[in-house]
Scaffold this active site. Structure first.
Site, PDB file in Angstrom:
ATOM      1  N   THR A  18       0.824  -1.228   0.000  1.00 36.02           N
ATOM      2  CA  THR A  18       0.000   0.000   0.000  1.00 36.02           C
ATOM      3  C   THR A  18       0.853   1.272   0.000  1.00 36.02           C
ATOM      4  O   THR A  18       0.347   2.350  -0.297  1.00 36.02           O
ATOM      5  CB  THR A  18      -0.955   0.050   1.218  1.00 36.02           C
ATOM      6  OG1 THR A  18      -0.181   0.122   2.412  1.00 36.02           O
ATOM      7  CG2 THR A  18      -1.877  -1.156   1.259  1.00 36.02           C
ATOM      8  N   LYS A  29      14.635  -5.520 -12.234  1.00 38.88           N
ATOM      9  CA  LYS A  29      13.456  -4.666 -12.352  1.00 38.88           C
ATOM     10  C   LYS A  29      13.195  -3.901 -11.068  1.00 38.88           C
ATOM     11  O   LYS A  29      13.216  -4.469  -9.983  1.00 38.88           O
ATOM     12  CB  LYS A  29      12.240  -5.525 -12.717  1.00 38.88           C
ATOM     13  CG  LYS A  29      12.272  -5.865 -14.196  1.00 38.88           C
ATOM     14  CD  LYS A  29      11.375  -6.986 -14.611  1.00 38.88           C
ATOM     15  CE  LYS A  29       9.919  -6.797 -14.481  1.00 38.88           C
ATOM     16  NZ  LYS A  29       9.196  -7.401 -15.641  1.00 38.88           N
TER      17      LYS A  29
END
Ligand SMILES: NC(=O)c1ccc[n+]([C@@H]2O[C@H](COP(=O)([O-])OP(=O)(O)OC[C@H]3O[C@@H](n4cnc5c(N)ncnc54)[C@H](O)[C@@H]3O)[C@@H](O)[C@H]2O)c1
Ligand SMILES: O=C(CO)[C@@H](O)[C@H](O)[C@H](O)[C@H](O)COP(=O)(O)O
Ligand SMILES: [Co+2]
Length: 418
Positions: free
Chosen positions: A98, A167
């Site tokens: 979140t 990544k």
């Protein structure tokens, strides 16, 4: 500009008389190391200091630590840097899906600026799970267009996946990893001792990414998970028993080796048909829509369950193979269904992923256990049929029900039996 009308100038530049333009070509060779080292913060180990420019006493680095890791391991981490007289600033950051956003990245940049690091010499060191490593990787690639960084993954996903590739990223606009870069850490140190404090659910979460590798490229790893999955989950890869130790080492080695075999030849993802994207077609949308209920690996597992059913309906998996896969998901205490699944949501998710895959579905599907094929012909009707069958076969084990806490006895799940 075609290569035929190019004239090479003495310093290697190319000029085209036809289009009156230059062609600049450059190559960047990269290499990075991923190293196992148990007990990385024991004072006798100096792996972490290898890249922190300077000699002992003049070492300087900026350390970013996950807040839960700091509670559990912060004293040892601080003692380590003090012992080696490293001039470091330790920033503690709350990290979960979140707060995997640009604001968190910007806060870290502000703190780095306040501390001040030499551009090439003083590394960032990130100690945490996939979320913090992705954020700090992004910061490192942006900060002065590239700062050196080291990773110490502290979750299972971190050890087998987020910590080994290149990544980086943060979520943006409700989309998973919408902003990101490719940036290699100088060194990743894999210390499975951190997993001893990780809660059971997050061990299962990491096992989902290991199962991904097994399903699309390593039948032997799948058999290891079939036989020893519950043990490594119970023992948190700590090798409490001799069999558990052997299994922990074999599973970690095979999962990381398999991942790196796929990453190395396609590090910058020139090839968009990636088998390690298995389980990551529908899951980005599912994960973000169900946030915070589904963890990353759990969403990946729901996607793998759906695509297992699709492969079965296409005749690429036998019923027996399908049921073995569901049995392993269940044994690893992973969900294979979620109420958010419906054909419209799946079609929308596929649309978004198609943009990510440059306009084509490029959907990896298992062929038997350990094989893969890519398809581009999935229809809404196929999604509807797969969704309906998965609703019958799948298991919506979510944290509130069906998931054991540490120490509780195992219950059988409702997933289809072999
Ligand atoms: N870059 C990549 O190639 C790559 C690959 C796979 C996953 N990811 C990303 O990784 C993220 C998921 O990573 P994750 O599962 O590590 O989640 P995470 O980083 O949110 O960590 C999970 C939880 O465990 C806590 N924690 C971390 N280490 C701990 C420890 N040793 N003991 C106790 N608690 C600890 C954290 O505070 C957090 O609450 C996703 O955002 C996913 O997209 C990235
Ligand atoms: O989850 C991740 C990376 O976030 C890995 O498990 C996985 O192998 C791939 O990198 C994923 O397919 C995600 O890639 P992307 O959608 O972020 O481009
Ligand atoms: Co993933």
């Amino acid at each position: 500009m075609t290569s035929t009308n190019l004239t090479e100038t003495p310093l290697g530049l190319h000029f085209s008389e036809g289009s009156q333009g230059w062609l600049v070509r450059a190559e960047k060779q990269i290499s990075y190391e991923v190293r196992f080292r148990d007990g990385i913060f024991r004072p006798e180990f100096t792996d972490l200091l290898e890249k922190a420019g300077g000699n002992e006493g003049t070492l300087r680095c900026f350390v970013i630590v996950d807040s839960n890791v700091d509670i559990l391991h912060g004293d040892q981490i601080r003692a380590y840097f003090e012992h080696h007289r490293v001039d470091c600033s330790i920033m503690v950051v709350e990290a979960n899906e979140t707060v995997k956003d640009f604001e968190t990245a910007a806060r870290i940049v502000s703190e780095i600026d306040a501390f001040g690091i030499a551009r090439r010499k003083d590394p960032l060191i990130v100690i945490g799970g996939g979320v913090l490593m992705d954020i700090v990787g992004l910061v490192a690639s942006l900060y002065r267009r590239g700062a050196p960084f080291l990773r110490v993954p502290t979750t299972l996903i971190g050890l087998v996946d987020a910590g080994v590739g290149v990544k980086t990223g943060v979520n943006f606009n409700g989309h998973k990893n919408r902003l990101g870069t490719y940036a290699s850490a100088d060194l990743t140190l894999l210390d499975r001792r951190f997993l001893s404090t990780l809660d059971r659910r997050h061990i299962g979460n990491g096992l989902a990414e290991i199962l991904k590798i097994a399903l699309i490229k390593d039948a032997t790893l799948f058999e290891l998970l079939e036989e020893h999955g519950p043990t490594v989950l119970d023992e948190k890869f700590q090798g409490v028993t001799a069999a558990g130790e052997q299994a922990a080492q074999s599973v970690l080695h095979a999962a990381i080796q398999g991942m790196l075999e796929e990453l190395q030849p396609n590090l910058w993802e020139a090839q968009l048909e990636r088998c390690v994207d298995y389980g990551h077609t529908f899951s980005p949308t599912l994960e973000m829509r169900a946030l915070p209920e589904l963890l990353h690996g759990e969403a990946v597992c729901v996607d793998m369950a759906l695509t297992t059913v699709m492969a079965f309906l296409r005749g690429q998996l036998t019923e027996r193979q399908r049921d073995r896969i569901f049995a392993v998901m269940s044994a690893l205490e992973l969900p294979s269904w979620h109420p958010i699944l419906d054909p419209d949501t799946l079609a929308h998710a596929l649309q978004d992923t198609m943009r990510h895959r440059d306009g084509q579905q490029r959907l990896p599907l298992p062929v038997g256990i350990g094989g893969v094929t890519f398809v581009n012909d999935v229809t809404p009707q196929e999604l509807e049929a797969a969704c309906a069958l998965l609703e019958r076969l799948g298991d919506a084990r979510v944290p509130e029900h069906g998931r054991r806490r540490d120490g509780e006895s195992r219950q059988t799940s409702g997933a289809s039996a072999a």
